[in-house]
Write an enzyme that holds these catalytic residues in place. Structure first.
Site, PDB file in Angstrom:
ATOM      1  N   CYS A  76       0.411 -13.773   1.347  1.00  0.00           N
ATOM      2  CA  CYS A  76      -0.969 -13.392   1.688  1.00  0.00           C
ATOM      3  C   CYS A  76      -1.992 -14.406   1.192  1.00  0.00           C
ATOM      4  O   CYS A  76      -3.173 -14.309   1.537  1.00  0.00           O
ATOM      5  CB  CYS A  76      -1.279 -12.009   1.129  1.00  0.00           C
ATOM      6  SG  CYS A  76      -0.443 -10.684   2.027  1.00  0.00           S
TER       7      CYS A  76
ATOM      8  N   THR B 117     -16.097  -1.390   8.063  1.00  0.00           N
ATOM      9  CA  THR B 117     -15.968  -1.390   6.605  1.00  0.00           C
ATOM     10  C   THR B 117     -14.876  -2.322   6.094  1.00  0.00           C
ATOM     11  O   THR B 117     -14.630  -2.376   4.892  1.00  0.00           O
ATOM     12  CB  THR B 117     -15.683   0.034   6.093  1.00  0.00           C
ATOM     13  OG1 THR B 117     -14.464   0.516   6.685  1.00  0.00           O
ATOM     14  CG2 THR B 117     -16.826   0.974   6.461  1.00  0.00           C
TER      15      THR B 117
ATOM     16  N   ASP C  84     -11.648  -2.025   6.490  1.00  0.00           N
ATOM     17  CA  ASP C  84     -10.580  -1.213   5.919  1.00  0.00           C
ATOM     18  C   ASP C  84      -9.220  -1.822   6.232  1.00  0.00           C
ATOM     19  O   ASP C  84      -9.111  -2.858   6.888  1.00  0.00           O
ATOM     20  CB  ASP C  84     -10.679   0.224   6.435  1.00  0.00           C
ATOM     21  CG  ASP C  84     -10.434   1.255   5.348  1.00  0.00           C
ATOM     22  OD1 ASP C  84      -9.543   1.002   4.505  1.00  0.00           O
ATOM     23  OD2 ASP C  84     -11.110   2.291   5.325  1.00  0.00           O
TER      24      ASP C  84
ATOM     25  N   ASP D  50       0.654  -7.425  10.255  1.00  0.00           N
ATOM     26  CA  ASP D  50       0.571  -8.343   9.121  1.00  0.00           C
ATOM     27  C   ASP D  50       1.788  -9.262   9.131  1.00  0.00           C
ATOM     28  O   ASP D  50       2.928  -8.791   9.267  1.00  0.00           O
ATOM     29  CB  ASP D  50       0.526  -7.570   7.799  1.00  0.00           C
ATOM     30  CG  ASP D  50      -0.245  -8.320   6.725  1.00  0.00           C
ATOM     31  OD1 ASP D  50       0.045  -9.514   6.542  1.00  0.00           O
ATOM     32  OD2 ASP D  50      -1.104  -7.723   6.068  1.00  0.00           O
TER      33      ASP D  50
ATOM     34  N   ASP E 226      -5.319  -1.208  -0.331  1.00  0.00           N
ATOM     35  CA  ASP E 226      -4.230  -1.941  -0.985  1.00  0.00           C
ATOM     36  C   ASP E 226      -4.730  -3.307  -1.415  1.00  0.00           C
ATOM     37  O   ASP E 226      -5.692  -3.839  -0.871  1.00  0.00           O
ATOM     38  CB  ASP E 226      -2.959  -2.015  -0.132  1.00  0.00           C
ATOM     39  CG  ASP E 226      -3.117  -2.816   1.150  1.00  0.00           C
ATOM     40  OD1 ASP E 226      -4.256  -3.110   1.547  1.00  0.00           O
ATOM     41  OD2 ASP E 226      -2.085  -3.130   1.768  1.00  0.00           O
TER      42      ASP E 226
END
Length: 331
Positions: free
Chosen positions: A14, A48, A50, A68, A224
């Protein structure tokens, strides 16, 4: 001689995300037209920032959708597959949902890496999806100069029990279900070849239990902690909720070896970019930079940050009334 898997990637895990500030400017400049005759009501979208999109279809069912994928974070292809799958599934858990079906996303340098390695990546992903009770049904693959792997995941949730980053309120404690330090340990692994089993175990652990525990406790605010680090994701949560988050740096759990990796310079570029992005919104007093870099460390398949208390997750701070900063860090 074939290079180590992580050496085929410029970034890792990531930490290879587009920087948060750049991504927000990119998305703010994009026009998202409303669909004609939509079959679903959008409950959670881009507004937002999220963890996943949430829609309610005509029979009242709530569907969570996310994707992802990333470059290798470890050299073992099976472990990379497990980590990438756990990371993708985490977005569904972070919204309070249950993953139902996933699709593989695979980019592979076919002229440089054998298909046997790709098969191991897919095997790792399949085993984690099975552990999550999630069907893995096909996917998509392309040739690429860098190997990349992940999942597109669809989940379901109770519309009255969603976890969102915009529902925090002053007075709630903040808990973190996994320790920090994954970014610096992965960067050290890429640089030196050292293996850190504690990091692999953390990254392959599903956030399913933490999500269920949060819902059982009546918690409604969570996110997360992945590529934008604890500080980055907490900044987004506090901003969306209109509050300030106060963090006790000494209470934040950190993986063994991570502090040493920071001291010795194994800090991913993504972690430094995270800190630069959050800095204008941060009150950190005299907290040292090494501590701030760990708090901003770009995590891969990190834990859930919840506004509330759940078993096994240390309380690391609290939400308070807005002070003008989104985050205050104390010793």
């Amino acid at each position: 001689m074939m290079k180590r898997l992580t050496q085929y990637a410029q970034g890792g895990g990531c930490a290879c995300k587009i920087p948060a500030g750049d991504l927000e400017r990119l998305l703010n400049g994009s026009q998202m037209p409303l669909p004609r005759d939509a079959e679903a009501e959008l409950l959670v979208g881009l507004d937002t920032g999220d963890d996943a999109a949430v829609v309610r279809v005509q029979d009242g069912t709530v569907i969570i959708s996310t994707a992802d994928f990333f470059t290798p974070v470890v050299d073992d292809p099976y472990d990379w597959g497990r980590i990438a799958a756990a990371n993708a599934l985490s977005d569904v858990y972070a919204m309070g949902g249950r993953p139902v079906v996933a699709l593989n996303l695979l980019c592979w340098p076919v002229d440089h890496l054998p298909y046997d390695l790709a098969a191991e990546v897919l095997r790792g992903g399949a085993e984690v999806a099975a552990l999550a009770g999630c069907h893995l049904a096909g996917g998509h693959s392309v040739t690429d100069v860098e190997p990349k792997y992940g999942l597109a995941v669809t989940g379901v949730a109770d519309p009255d029990r969603l976890l969102q980053n915009s529902t925090g309120r002053a007075g709630l404690p903040l808990s973190l279900s996994k320790p920090l330090g994954l970014g610096v340990l992965n960067n050290r692994h890429k640089s030196t070849g050292e293996v850190f089993p504690q990091a692999v175990e953390t990254m392959t652990r599903l956030n399913a239990d933490a999500s269920r525990d949060a819902l059982a406790a009546g918690i409604r605010c969570a996110t997360d902690v992945t590529g934008f680090g604890l500080l980055g994701h907490l900044h987004k949560l506090a901003r969306a909720s209109g509050v300030t988050a106060v963090i006790d740096a000494s209470a934040v759990p950190v993986l063994e070896g991570a502090e040493r990796a920071v001291r010795e310079g194994f800090v991913p570029g993504g972690s430094r970019r995270n800190l630069d992005w959050v800095a204008p919104h941060l009150d950190h007093g005299d907290v040292p930079e090494e501590t701030l870099l760990l708090l901003a460390d770009a995590q891969t398949s990190g834990g859930l940050l919840v506004a509330g208390e759940i078993p096994g997750a240390p309380v690391i701070g609290e939400l308070v009334e807005n002070t003008g900063h989104t985050i205050i860090v104390r010793h």
